[in-house]
Design an enzyme around this catalytic site. Structure first.
Site, mmCIF file in Angstrom:
data_model
loop_
_atom_site.group_PDB
_atom_site.id
_atom_site.type_symbol
_atom_site.label_atom_id
_atom_site.label_comp_id
_atom_site.label_asym_id
_atom_site.label_seq_id
_atom_site.Cartn_x
_atom_site.Cartn_y
_atom_site.Cartn_z
ATOM 1 N N TYR A 572 38.998 32.846 42.208
ATOM 2 C CA TYR A 572 39.901 32.438 43.276
ATOM 3 C C TYR A 572 39.579 30.991 43.674
ATOM 4 C CZ TYR A 572 40.995 37.327 43.011
ATOM 5 O OH TYR A 572 41.374 38.548 42.523
ATOM 6 N N ARG A 620 29.959 35.317 48.382
ATOM 7 C CA ARG A 620 30.009 36.015 47.083
ATOM 8 C C ARG A 620 30.277 34.998 45.983
ATOM 9 N NH1 ARG A 620 32.668 41.700 45.013
ATOM 10 N NH2 ARG A 620 30.722 42.508 45.822
ATOM 11 N N ARG A 715 33.537 51.139 43.454
ATOM 12 C CA ARG A 715 34.276 52.321 42.977
ATOM 13 C C ARG A 715 33.673 53.645 43.447
ATOM 14 N NH1 ARG A 715 34.218 50.512 36.963
ATOM 15 N NH2 ARG A 715 32.221 49.770 37.788
#
Ligand code: FAD
Ligand code: FMN
Length: 763
Positions: A572, A620, A715
């Site tokens: 990003y 991050r 997950r």
């Protein structure tokens, strides 16, 4: 069948024995260049499992081997003036010479012909034989003769090591000695293998080796110097070498051998010739002997040689890969060991014991519960400053940063839900985040929440730039604070060139089918040929986006989020400034790492000013672009982490990849944790680890070994919002506060757990 076995090591001899045992009419000849007693190396380590396999195959030789074994249970680690000892490890050692003599005698008694002091001829000279077995060790000539067919891959590892022996006793423990010297660290792996001899492998980095001048010494000088370095462990005993077969100083670099194929026509590779395993997992002889048994068995049971070779390779390759995987972890641990010399002895020991990733936290508990409980108490004492009465698993130890204390170290990793409309979270988000916060994790991250409409990845992404967003997020945050012990973190980001794309479960990263908005990036580099060409950002764009980040941070502060994370990963906008793959600017925001970090740092500094002092900011990053030397590699990530930490970032959330369509990631259990480990211990910063971490045992091992300070699971929290509460029940840890309305469920779960454990005999 007539078999020519080239090489009379443990592999070749065990093959010859087994083939004869299956059918005495087979004609087996072993060609060995050495004399019967003329063997290099010292002690061989075998596990109980391997001994069992040898016994099933040949009770006669295995009894003799067993009778000659020295057993020990403990591992002792000498480090920084301390000795740490843990038990339950169960090894056995035998002299390599003794092992070979037993196998030689047994082979001869079964009618195998052994031609000692005979140099093997090229494999195609053995035309009279049905098969030729290349059991000629790590430098196999057989392998080299058919290199085109076997396609060997030989990786020369970094450390220097030498096999030595001593009469000093190491009979109470497998002993590691780490010694700090004026030339760097140098260490020893020592283990007893008969009544009065121990193997003493000395190892160090190439740099230390050169600084000592070992490169210019002969074997006598090497031994004299090693005796001086390790004098206080040798009790006046000498070190000995029996590597007369090696030219020069006898120092080696470990060669990791892999072969694409193990057989070619009637020639087959066995043992070290086919695949090696680093000595630090002690399995070279095991692999060779077990493969030998499998090969002989298939030659006996299969209708022809081709299918025997195929079955042998199919069966053994998996086992070999499994071991090589563990061996690689262990090799790398020793190569990188200087990184761990910052660790306290308890954590250093834990890291060493779990280095191959075959031994986990709960394995250690089974081996030595007392040692592990001492280590757990040490962990808690270090984290909280208080000495606990009872040990608790590291994942449940609180974590404090600035004014925020997390009740435990499990985090719900950021996960885009793609359910928002115009950036506003709705009932989906309320239920989703409320459930995860009730589930026991210490910290719940929101999904990447975008600082502007154009900064969204997809039309379903959440935002934090309007009063509606503020109201909706506040409702979620208030619930988390009122009803749970969890803290909640906002992850802020801008999508850059990966914006205006489809929902996660549609065609991920592909442009919208209609209604695309223009995207921007540091350079005019599209995410893929299918994606929009982004506009190269001007300084005015940078000002605007920086201010948007600040605006969102101000709203987040008003709402009362506990923690803020900046998303500088996964390709990003900020990530695309950091990686040279997408930042091709010629101004002061492109080029060197320092330049590429300039805008991301500017945004961080501005956000930090707007964010309450007592609350932390994590960033991050993608620690690996997975595109070789063109992109970010873990060593660059250490530098990135250093730069961010110096600017005031509290923690680095260590993710990887998703920065380029060219990436070739290597997945596996906990596959990104090594990057967190490296960043944490080389840059000296607190980290969050993430990526295929799914068992409580993984989390505890990572934390206890000092590979991260917090652990994010993504997950697993989609399939089980109560992952942390369930982990506590699994570990029989009763210190978790369940939501009061759910207490009856908790009691039943714990009752059922202890009942099933009683029934399965676990307690
Ligand atoms: C210097 C050294 C010391 C070691 N010491 C130990 C130790 O102490 N403990 C331990 O567990 N492991 C040790 N190892 C590792 C261990 O040898 C192997 O992992 C294991 O023995 C593999 O068995 P193998 O039968 O495949 O090969 P090897 O044991 O290497 O046997 C190969 C045999 O082939 C013979 N050979 C090679 N080329 C020819 C040729 N052209 N003609 C005739 N004969 C040939 C060699 O002399 C040797 O006997 C050592 C390795 C090395 C290189
Ligand atoms: C559905 C889904 C959405 C994700 N969205 C984000 C996100 O918004 N921000 C982010 O940093 N990572 C995101 N990730 C990456 C995860 O946070 C995590 O790093 C990754 O899934 C690996 O962890 P795991 O193996 O525990 O799933 C997402 C992952 C999934 C599965």
């Amino acid at each position: 069948m007539r078999a020519a076995v080239l090489g009379g090591g443990p592999g070749g001899l065990n093959f010859a024995i087994t083939l004869k045992l299956r059918d005495p009419s087979h004609d087996v000849v072993v060609i060995e260049r050495n004399r019967p007693n003329d063997t290099f190396g010292w002690g061989v380590v075998l596990s109980d499992e391997t001994l069992g396999n040898l016994h099933t195959n040949d009770p006669v030789s295995s009894k003799e081997i067993r009778d000659s074994f020295v057993y020990w249970d403990d591992i002792a680690v000498h480090y920084r003036g301390t000795v740490m000892r843990s038990g339950g490890h169960g090894f056995s050692g035998i002299g390599r010479k003794r092992l070979l003599n037993i196998l030689q005698d047994r082979a001869r008694s079964l009618g195998v012909k052994i031609e000692f002091e005979t140099e093997a001829a090229p494999p195609d000279s053995y035309r009279d034989f049905d098969i030729v077995v290349g059991a000629d060790g790590v430098n196999s000539r057989v392998r080299a003769s058919y290199a085109d067919a076997f396609k060997p891959d030989i990786d020369v590892r970094a450390c220097k090591y030498i096999w030595l022996g001593t009469h000093q006793k190491f009979d109470d423990a497998f002993t590691f000695i780490f010694e700090q010297t004026e030339h760097g660290w140098i260490w020893v792996h020592a283990y007893q293998f008969d009544a009065d001899t121990a193997t003493f492998i000395v190892e160090c980095s190439e740099q230390t080796w050169r600084r000592f001048g070992f490169d210019r010494m002969d074997i006598g000088e090497t031994i004299a110097l090693c005796e001086r370095i390790f004098a206080r462990y040798l009790g006046g005993h000498k070190l000995m070498s029996n590597a007369r077969h090696l030219r020069g100083s006898a120092w080696l670099n470990f060669n990791r051998v892999l072969c694409e194929r193990w057989s070619h026509e009637n020639v087959v590779l066995l043992g070290d010739a086919a695949a090696t395993a680093h000595f630090s997992v002690g399995s070279g002889s095991k692999l060779a002997m077990e493969s030998a048994i499998a090969l002989a068995n298939y030659l006996d049971s299969e209708p022809d040689i081709t299918s025997a070779f195929r079955r042998y390779e199919d069966e053994r390759r998996l086992e070999v890969l499994r071991l090589q995987n563990a061996a690689r972890n262990s090799t790398e641990w020793f190569e990188d060991v200087e990184r761990y010399f910052v660790l306290d002895p308890v954590q250093f020991n834990y890291s060493l014991l779990t280095r191959s990733q075959r031994i986990s936290h709960e394995n250690l508990r089974q081996r030595d519960p007392q040692w592990l409980s001492g280590a757990e108490k040490w962990f808690e004492q270090k984290a909280t400053g208080r000495s606990p009465n009872a040990a608790r698993p590291p994942m449940f130890v609180p974590f404090r940063v600035r004014g925020i204390e997390l009740a435990n170290r499990v985090c719900v990793s950021p996960m885009a839900q793609y359910r928002a409309v115009n950036g506003t979270p709705n009932e989906w988000h309320f239920v989703h985040y409320a459930e995860r916060a009730k589930g026991g994790a210490g910290l719940v991250f929101t999904e990447m929440t975008c600082v502007s409409p154009e900064g969204r990845i997809s039309p379903g992404c959440t935002g934090l730039y309007s009063p509606e967003h503020e109201t909706a997020w506040k409702r979620i945050v208030d619930f988390v604070h009122t009803e749970t012990e969890a803290k909640i973190a906002i992850q802020l980001g801008h999508s850059g060139a990966k914006g205006s794309t489809q929902l996660g479960w549609e065609e991920s990263d592909a442009p919208l089918k209609a209604g695309n908005w223009p995207v921007l990036a540091p350079s005019a580099v599209p995410w893929s040929p299918r994606n929009q060409m982004p506009r190269e950002m001007s300084r005015a764009d940078m000002d605007r986006i920086r201010d948007e980040f600040v605006g969102s941070a101000e709203i987040a502060a008003r709402i009362g989020f506990d923690w803020l994370e900046l998303h500088y990963a996964h390709g990003y906008l900020m990530s695309s400034f950091i990686t040279p793959l997408t930042n091709q600017r010629k101004d002061e925001y492109g080029g060197s790492l320092e330049n590429r970090m300039r805008f991301p740092l500017e945004v961080f500094r501005a956000v930090r000013k707007a964010w309450p002092d007592e609350k932390p900011i994590s960033v991050r990053i993608s620690a690996h672009d997975w595109v070789g030397t063109d992109g970010i590699r873990p060593q660059d990530a250490v530098e990135i982490a250093r730069i961010l930490t110096e600017a005031g970032v509290d923690l680095i959330d260590v993710s990887a990849g998703q920065t380029s369509t060219r990436a070739r990631p290597v997945y596996g259990r906990m596959f990104q944790t090594p990057f967190s480990d490296r960043i944490r211990n080389e840059a000296g910063v607190a980290t969050l680890a993430v990526g295929n971490i799914y068992e409580p045992d993984h989390v505890n091992s990572i934390l206890m070994a000092g590979r991260a300070d917090l652990v994010c699971l993504a997950r697993p929290h989609l399939s089980d919002p109560y992952w942390t509460l369930h982990a506590a029940a699994e570990l029989r840890y009763d210190g978790m506060n369940w939501p009061k309305p759910y207490l009856a469920g908790r009691d039943q779960l714990y009752r059922l757990r202890s009942r099933s454990e009683t029934m399965t005999g676990k307690v």
